[in-house]
Enzyme design. Structure first.
Site, PDB file in Angstrom:
ATOM      1  N   GLN A 160      12.079  -3.591 -42.232  1.00 32.09           N
ATOM      2  CA  GLN A 160      10.645  -3.828 -42.401  1.00 32.09           C
ATOM      3  C   GLN A 160      10.093  -2.567 -43.071  1.00 32.09           C
ATOM      4  OE1 GLN A 160       8.148  -6.127 -42.166  1.00 32.09           O
ATOM      5  NE2 GLN A 160       6.887  -4.427 -42.865  1.00 32.09           N
ATOM      6  N   CYS A 161       9.941  -2.615 -44.379  1.00 29.18           N
ATOM      7  CA  CYS A 161       9.622  -1.386 -45.118  1.00 29.18           C
ATOM      8  C   CYS A 161       8.132  -1.086 -45.261  1.00 29.18           C
ATOM      9  CB  CYS A 161      10.264  -1.415 -46.501  1.00 29.18           C
ATOM     10  SG  CYS A 161      12.048  -1.193 -46.416  1.00 29.18           S
ATOM     11  N   GLN A 162       7.274  -2.098 -45.249  1.00 28.75           N
ATOM     12  CA  GLN A 162       5.854  -1.807 -45.401  1.00 28.75           C
ATOM     13  C   GLN A 162       5.360  -1.091 -44.155  1.00 28.75           C
ATOM     14  OE1 GLN A 162       3.218  -5.204 -45.964  1.00 28.75           O
ATOM     15  NE2 GLN A 162       1.809  -4.009 -47.165  1.00 28.75           N
ATOM     16  N   TYR A 295       6.143  -8.261 -36.976  1.00 27.68           N
ATOM     17  CA  TYR A 295       5.000  -8.907 -37.622  1.00 27.68           C
ATOM     18  C   TYR A 295       5.115 -10.426 -37.536  1.00 27.68           C
ATOM     19  CZ  TYR A 295       3.612  -4.377 -39.351  1.00 27.68           C
ATOM     20  OH  TYR A 295       3.198  -3.084 -39.406  1.00 27.68           O
ATOM     21  N   GLY A 296       4.005 -11.081 -37.904  1.00 26.66           N
ATOM     22  CA  GLY A 296       4.037 -12.535 -37.989  1.00 26.66           C
ATOM     23  C   GLY A 296       4.845 -12.952 -39.203  1.00 26.66           C
ATOM     24  N   GLY A 297       4.524 -12.301 -40.318  1.00 24.26           N
ATOM     25  CA  GLY A 297       5.230 -12.580 -41.552  1.00 24.26           C
ATOM     26  C   GLY A 297       5.201 -11.363 -42.451  1.00 24.26           C
ATOM     27  N   GLU A 299       5.831 -10.508 -46.648  1.00 24.92           N
ATOM     28  CA  GLU A 299       5.942 -11.204 -47.935  1.00 24.92           C
ATOM     29  C   GLU A 299       7.054 -10.661 -48.832  1.00 24.92           C
ATOM     30  OE1 GLU A 299       3.611  -9.134 -46.852  1.00 24.92           O
ATOM     31  OE2 GLU A 299       2.672  -7.978 -48.460  1.00 24.92           O
ATOM     32  N   HIS A 323      -0.038 -17.750 -45.982  1.00 18.29           N
ATOM     33  CA  HIS A 323      -0.474 -16.381 -46.276  1.00 18.29           C
ATOM     34  C   HIS A 323       0.602 -15.635 -47.075  1.00 18.29           C
ATOM     35  CE1 HIS A 323      -2.480 -12.483 -45.301  1.00 18.29           C
ATOM     36  NE2 HIS A 323      -1.233 -12.036 -45.322  1.00 18.29           N
ATOM     37  N   GLU A 324       1.831 -15.712 -46.630  1.00 20.13           N
ATOM     38  CA  GLU A 324       2.909 -14.977 -47.322  1.00 20.13           C
ATOM     39  C   GLU A 324       3.154 -15.570 -48.716  1.00 20.13           C
ATOM     40  OE1 GLU A 324       3.198 -12.376 -45.840  1.00 20.13           O
ATOM     41  OE2 GLU A 324       2.655 -12.976 -43.803  1.00 20.13           O
ATOM     42  N   HIS A 327       0.711 -14.091 -51.093  1.00 18.12           N
ATOM     43  CA  HIS A 327       1.072 -12.738 -51.545  1.00 18.12           C
ATOM     44  C   HIS A 327       1.890 -12.753 -52.842  1.00 18.12           C
ATOM     45  CE1 HIS A 327      -0.371  -9.743 -48.747  1.00 18.12           C
ATOM     46  NE2 HIS A 327       0.094 -10.385 -47.683  1.00 18.12           N
ATOM     47  N   GLU A 346      -4.376  -7.425 -48.837  1.00 19.07           N
ATOM     48  CA  GLU A 346      -4.578  -8.360 -47.719  1.00 19.07           C
ATOM     49  C   GLU A 346      -5.867  -9.169 -47.825  1.00 19.07           C
ATOM     50  OE1 GLU A 346      -2.174  -9.187 -46.009  1.00 19.07           O
ATOM     51  OE2 GLU A 346      -0.795  -7.502 -46.310  1.00 19.07           O
ATOM     52  N   ASP A 404       0.550   3.270 -40.482  1.00 20.74           N
ATOM     53  CA  ASP A 404       0.644   2.273 -39.413  1.00 20.74           C
ATOM     54  C   ASP A 404      -0.541   2.361 -38.449  1.00 20.74           C
ATOM     55  OD1 ASP A 404       2.944   0.977 -40.295  1.00 20.74           O
ATOM     56  OD2 ASP A 404       4.278   2.393 -39.281  1.00 20.74           O
ATOM     57  N   TYR A 412      -8.186  -7.365 -43.949  1.00 19.91           N
ATOM     58  CA  TYR A 412      -8.051  -8.817 -44.008  1.00 19.91           C
ATOM     59  C   TYR A 412      -9.418  -9.502 -43.980  1.00 19.91           C
ATOM     60  CZ  TYR A 412      -3.093  -8.156 -42.765  1.00 19.91           C
ATOM     61  OH  TYR A 412      -1.777  -7.796 -42.756  1.00 19.91           O
ATOM     62  N   ARG A 596       6.403  -9.168 -31.306  1.00 13.63           N
ATOM     63  CA  ARG A 596       5.415  -9.222 -32.387  1.00 13.63           C
ATOM     64  C   ARG A 596       4.182  -8.411 -31.988  1.00 13.63           C
ATOM     65  NH1 ARG A 596       2.852 -14.926 -34.535  1.00 13.63           N
ATOM     66  NH2 ARG A 596       1.343 -14.061 -36.019  1.00 13.63           N
TER      67      ARG A 596
HETATM   68  N1  BES Z   1       2.064  -7.615 -45.404  1.00 11.67           N
HETATM   69  C1  BES Z   1       1.633  -8.057 -44.129  1.00 11.67           C
HETATM   70  C2  BES Z   1       2.351  -7.389 -42.994  1.00 11.67           C
HETATM   71  C3  BES Z   1       2.256  -5.879 -42.994  1.00 11.67           C
HETATM   72  C4  BES Z   1       1.107  -5.221 -43.369  1.00 11.67           C
HETATM   73  C5  BES Z   1       3.332  -5.132 -42.576  1.00 11.67           C
HETATM   74  C6  BES Z   1       1.050  -3.825 -43.344  1.00 11.67           C
HETATM   75  C7  BES Z   1       3.280  -3.756 -42.562  1.00 11.67           C
HETATM   76  C8  BES Z   1       2.132  -3.101 -42.946  1.00 11.67           C
HETATM   77  C9  BES Z   1       1.773  -9.572 -43.999  1.00 11.67           C
HETATM   78  O1  BES Z   1       1.493 -10.274 -45.160  1.00 11.67           O
HETATM   79  C10 BES Z   1       0.740 -10.035 -43.004  1.00 11.67           C
HETATM   80  O2  BES Z   1      -0.412  -9.862 -43.276  1.00 11.67           O
HETATM   81  N2  BES Z   1       1.175 -10.603 -41.879  1.00 11.67           N
HETATM   82  C11 BES Z   1       0.288 -11.093 -40.854  1.00 11.67           C
HETATM   83  C12 BES Z   1       0.096 -12.581 -40.941  1.00 11.67           C
HETATM   84  C13 BES Z   1      -1.133 -13.048 -41.627  1.00 11.67           C
HETATM   85  C14 BES Z   1      -1.300 -14.540 -41.474  1.00 11.67           C
HETATM   86  C15 BES Z   1      -2.401 -12.347 -41.316  1.00 11.67           C
HETATM   87  C16 BES Z   1       0.916 -10.824 -39.502  1.00 11.67           C
HETATM   88  O3  BES Z   1       2.064 -10.386 -39.449  1.00 11.67           O
HETATM   89  O4  BES Z   1       0.256 -11.044 -38.505  1.00 11.67           O
HETATM   90 ZN    ZN Z   2      -0.535 -10.170 -45.701  1.00 14.82          ZN
END
Ligand code: BES
Ligand code: ZN
Length: 643
Positions: A160-162, A295-297, A299, A323-324, A327, A346, A404, A412, A596
């Protein structure tokens, strides 16, 4: 229906990435892509799941923007360098590692003396080893190595790099301002080969070449991407096709469920293309990770990573996948230039996600999500303080700040509301659908990394009249809640609000609910969820909220057995806030089952507030921490003040 899994994919040749202006400085990276810009990375990865070690030789091709530069600086964290060489002569290149800010999340700076420039490019190789864990646990790293019992009986690893954890997996210009193509040749240890483990990556799988080991995998990502989108996973994975460009990967025990849950992905993708333009990435696959995914997802291009907590059995949580998918245009094609501009990823993605939801399920559905987003934003701003710098869309992060910590709903939801307001104004002033503008925007800035000002300039160019009515600076740089709100379709929300109000009145007057309570049972999971989160947001911090009220709800709706993860989360929060002991088994089981952050962080926080004596939350955390990803672990430690 059968589909060939290696369908021919037409990915357009990448356009040139624009280097950022010489004034640009990403506070989270030590690299300077305005002078030297990564053009391509080839990874020769050996992933040893037995020894929990990655042994790698990475070859970098760098575009020289400023020929007076004598060295390049890359970001690294807890990576051990074996050698750095010039591949054309096979001679070692001098390098130095320094720690500009000790113990900072940004890690170390690796400065390498450059070999000769040829055709405006330089090439060098780095051999290194890493466990991908980022050193001690205070910063976290990209990788999680799972015990076989966490992954259907075999070892598993995923990344998980982001935002800035790519630097724990490979030396790189770890800023989204440096987008490059990448390719990889991956091998795994012998035991893992015997166990039939599978490697997947955020890239298109390629046929093996002559001389490649039999048990190896080749990948190519021909579209330039920021380092945070490089991703891989290895484990006992199976796949099932959804269409000729989509498939789902998952562990054997959930593959069937996963395939069913995401069966409509091709339809989502087509709807997205109808709104946003062609999908340039070729494939869109989904990887369902083991439950510790934080995370939930995520991208990752061509291969979205998702949590198995989306497998609700009723497809009610697929908006995360939408959502993904979104992206693919916002974030992956048009990227924000650094974490300070994170909302450009986001906020735009939520806007596109909810536009797709509107198309698929009607404007009432968008309204439902928009209103619950506003509630979440309100809560966050109340908790953080409306003058806090993290409540503005663009935040000036300081050198060494941990991105983080900066992650929240602001990018968002405030971002979405800003763009929604622009949509409403443009509709009013010009009588046109703003989607066409966004489509042009994705085109214009494809393959680039940009800042808010690029967007604002383009918007002003298209809609001068609307621009006069908008205070862009207040929206983008101001702190606190949204300056104005657009109207949303509230027909579904209203039904929910009415029932919430009815319950609250009954609770407060100690009265009994009438038959109207049954309306809840006729709703779909999204409306039910909106009821639970809406109620929780209203009552959780009220003194009068107690056990009796939760019991009444339980008796009426039998919520304690619900396994839809989102509904379960809000139900647990309601129960904890009411100090109802009957909820604790459910909560304990829930935080043990999955990691999560969206679920576990608030639950641990709630527990520590409601049961401050005896350290209930801390003890529970110590029980589960070994099974969590280092990112969940570090954030909960910070939340509970036990860092
Ligand atoms: N790119 C994000 C996850 C993320 C953001 C990881 C910043 C690390 C740092 C991903 O697209 C995301 O927003 N996931 C959300 C789901 C979304 C429906 C809001 C999540 O994981 O909850
Ligand atoms: Zn996102």
């Amino acid at each position: 229906m059968t589909y060939s899994s290696t369908a021919v994919i037409n990915v357009p040749p990448p356009r040139e990435v624009k280097p950022p202006p010489p004034t640009f400085k990403d506070p989270c990276s030590y690299s300077d892509p305005s002078k030297l810009l990564t053009h391509h990375i080839h990874l020769n990865l050996h992933i040893d799941l037995q020894r929990r070690l990655i042994i790698s030789k990475a070859t970098y091709t760098i575009r020289v923007i400023d020929p007076t530069e004598k060295s390049i600086t890359l970001d690294i964290r807890a990576i051990s360098i074996t050698s750095i060489t010039d591949p054309s002569t096979n001679t070692p290149l001098p390098y130095k590692i320094h720690k500009p800010i000790p113990d900072a999340a940004t890690g170390d700076a690796l400065t390498i003396s450059l070999p000769v420039i040829e055709n405006g490019l330089v090439t060098f190789c780095i051999q290194y080893e890493t466990d991908g864990l980022g050193g001690d646990f205070s910063c976290g790293g990209a990788c999680q190595w799972l015990h076989p019992k966490q992954a259907s009986g075999n070892p598993f690893i995923f990344t998980q790099c982001q935002s800035i954890h790519a630097r724990s997996v490979l030396p790189c210009q770890d800023t989204p301002a440096a987008k490059s193509t990448y390719s990889a040749l991956v091998t795994i240890d012998e035991q893992s080969v015997k166990d039939d483990l599978q490697v997947v990556m955020s890239a298109i799988q390629q046929p093996l070449e002559k001389g490649d080991a039999e048990n190896s995998w080749r990948f190519n990502c021909p579209v330039p991407v920021p380092s945070y989108l490089i991703a891989f996973a290895v484990g006992k994975l199976e796949s099932r096709n959804i269409s000729n460009r989509c498939k789902v990967w998952a562990l054997p025990d959930v593959i069937k469920k996963a395939h069913w849950e995401f069966e409509h992905v091709e339809q989502f993708l087509k709807t997205a293309e109808g709104i946003a333009g062609d999908y340039v990435w070729g494939r869109y696959d989904i990887l369902v990770l083991p439950s510790s995914f934080c995370y939930g997802g995520m991208e990752n291009p061509m291969l979205t990573f998702v949590t198995p907590t989306l497998l609700s059995g009723d497809r009610s949580l697929v908006s995360v996948v939408i959502h993904e998918i979104a992206h693919s245009w916002t974030g992956n094609l048009v990227s924000c230039q650094d974490t300070c501009e994170f909302w450009m990823n986001e906020g735009f993605t939520v806007k596109l996600e909810r536009r797709i939801l509107r198309e698929l399920y009607g404007s009432g559905r968008e309204g439902l999500d928009a209103i619950s987003g506003r509630n979440t934003l309100n809560e966050y701003i109340k908790r953080t303080g409306s003058n806090h710098k993290y409540t503005s869309l663009v935040t000036k992060l300081e050198e060494g700040d941990d991105p983080d910590d900066y992650y929240s709903c602001v990018a968002y939801e405030k971002g979405y509301n800003f763009l929604l307001l622009l949509e409403e104004y443009v509709q009013h002033d010009y009588n046109v659908d703003i989607s066409e503008f966004f489509k042009d925007y994705y085109q214009r800035f494809s393959y680039q990394a940009i800042s808010s000002s690029h967007f604002v300039e383009m918007f002003k160019e298209y809609y001068p009249k609307t621009s006069e009515r908008i205070d862009f600076d207040e929206w983008i740089y101001g702190t606190g809640y949204c300056p104005q709100l657009a109207n949303v379709d509230s027909k579904l929300v209203e039904q929910v609000e009415i029932l919430i109000q009815r319950w609250i009145t009954c609770f407060k007057e100690d009265a009994l609910m009438g038959d109207e309570k049954n309306e809840f049972l006729s709703w779909d999971a999204c409306q039910k969820l909106s009821f639970l989160s809406g109620l929780a947001n209203k009552v959780m911090r009220e003194d009068w909220w107690n056990e009796q009220h939760v019991l009444q709800l339980e008796e009426t709706y039998k919520l304690n057995g619900v396994r839809n993860s989102e509904m379960r989360f809000w139900w647990c929060r309601l129960g904890v806030a009411a100090k109802w002991h009957g909820i604790l088994d459910n909560v304990v089981e829930f935080v043990k089952e999955q990691g999560r952050m969206k679920f576990v962080r608030p639950l641990f926080r709630d527990l520590s507030v409601v049961y401050p004596c005896g350290d209930f939350a801390v003890k529970l955390f110590e029980e589960v921490t070994d099974s969590y990803h280092s990112l969940s672990r570090k954030m909960i430690q910070r939340d509970l003040n036990i860092a």
